[in-house]
Design an enzyme around this catalytic site. Structure first.
Site, PDB file in Angstrom:
ATOM      1  N   LYS A  27      38.517  18.040-104.598  1.00 36.92           N
ATOM      2  CA  LYS A  27      37.186  18.539-104.234  1.00 36.92           C
ATOM      3  C   LYS A  27      37.087  18.920-102.759  1.00 36.92           C
ATOM      4  CE  LYS A  27      34.251  15.437-105.098  1.00 36.92           C
ATOM      5  NZ  LYS A  27      32.941  14.773-104.926  1.00 36.92           N
ATOM      6  N   ARG A  38      23.815  11.947-107.637  1.00 32.74           N
ATOM      7  CA  ARG A  38      24.689  11.025-108.363  1.00 32.74           C
ATOM      8  C   ARG A  38      23.982  10.405-109.565  1.00 32.74           C
ATOM      9  NH1 ARG A  38      29.416  10.067-105.387  1.00 32.74           N
ATOM     10  NH2 ARG A  38      29.095   9.870-103.151  1.00 32.74           N
ATOM     11  N   ARG A  42      49.701   7.743-102.332  1.00 29.77           N
ATOM     12  CA  ARG A  42      49.508   8.156-100.935  1.00 29.77           C
ATOM     13  C   ARG A  42      49.925   7.052 -99.977  1.00 29.77           C
ATOM     14  NH1 ARG A  42      43.755  11.243-100.567  1.00 29.77           N
ATOM     15  NH2 ARG A  42      42.957   9.121-100.677  1.00 29.77           N
ATOM     16  N   ARG A 102      46.363   2.697 -98.130  1.00 32.48           N
ATOM     17  CA  ARG A 102      44.990   2.277 -97.857  1.00 32.48           C
ATOM     18  C   ARG A 102      44.481   1.444 -99.033  1.00 32.48           C
ATOM     19  NH1 ARG A 102      40.774   6.533 -96.774  1.00 32.48           N
ATOM     20  NH2 ARG A 102      41.304   6.923 -98.922  1.00 32.48           N
ATOM     21  N   ARG A 110      37.048   2.703-108.810  1.00 32.95           N
ATOM     22  CA  ARG A 110      36.311   3.883-108.313  1.00 32.95           C
ATOM     23  C   ARG A 110      36.090   4.874-109.450  1.00 32.95           C
ATOM     24  NH1 ARG A 110      39.939   5.985-103.555  1.00 32.95           N
ATOM     25  NH2 ARG A 110      38.368   7.615-103.302  1.00 32.95           N
TER      26      ARG A 110
END
Ligand SMILES: [Zn+2]
Length: 222
Positions: free
Chosen positions: A16, A90, A129, A161, A172
């Site tokens: 995004k 949202r 990542r 992270r 999430r």
């Protein structure tokens, strides 16, 4: 020229952010990210920022009407030709409130752009990542460093992270699905939803979005 009043939907890791920066560049639209907007207001100490801060300091969420006020202020200032809204709405009440406020201004959404990717793709992309303390980014599958666990540029150790740990990513995603599924239906019922395949190459997705927006503009002129 007709306005492009756009909102962006999609899971984390579907690309995004990349698409947003390309689209704002292509069409000269202001990017309105609600996180950025809140930080900006707090930093500048505006009335809205102070009110938002009070709620956050008390451990609460920033109420919808405050966020909407910030968004509309930005749209009124910079969004005459359109805008790209990310991170809002949202919830369904937020979607209704946004539609209502736009209508007061004789405007409406052009499209809700959904950049979609299946959960397993998101988990693979995000949990792979790695970054060093200077912020250099790698991906264990798609962009690995020359030596495992070490930054090519400065030799610093690479870390993951907390946000990108598989368990966190799954949480999430669950939050995302719960919030967004009703919004997809909401915009689909209003013929505003446009879907894009976030598993494709970034440039391919970008071309597809551009073509879709060009068609929407043509249709509006007819
Ligand atoms: Zn580095």
């Amino acid at each position: 020229m007709s306005e492009l009043n756009l909102i962006l939907l999609g899971p984390p890791g579907a690309g995004k952010g990349t698409q947003a920066s390309r689209l704002t560049e292509d069409f000269g639209l202001p990017y309105i990210g609600t996180g950025d907007l809140l930080r900006e207001h707090k930093r500048q100490g505006t009335d809205l920022g102070r009110q938002a801060k009070e709620h956050m300091d008390n451990g609460g969420l920033v109420p919808d009407d405050l966020v909407i006020a910030m968004i509309l202020e930005k749209i009124d200032e910079e969004g005459d030709d359109g805008f790209l809204l990310d991170g809002f709405p949202r919830t369904l009440p937020q979607a209704d409130a946004l539609a209502e406020e736009l209508e007061k201004r004789d405007r409406r959404l052009t499209a809700a752009l959904l950049i979609d990717a299946p959960d397993e793709t998101v988990v693979q992309r995000l949990s792979g990542r790695r970054q060093c303390s200077a912020g250099h980014l790698y991906h264990v599958d798609f962009d690995p460093p020359k030596h495992e666990g070490v930054c090519d540029q400065d030799g610093k150790p690479l870390m993951q992270r907390k946000d990108d740990e598989p368990e966190t990513v799954k949480k999430r995603l669950a939050t995302y699905h719960q919030a967004t599924e009703p919004l997809k239906d909401y915009y689909d019922e209003r013929s505003l939803l446009r879907r894009f395949d976030g598993t494709r190459d970034v440039t391919e997705v970008h071309d597809h979005i551009r073509a879709t927006l060009a068609t929407l503009r043509l249709e509006e002129r007819l």
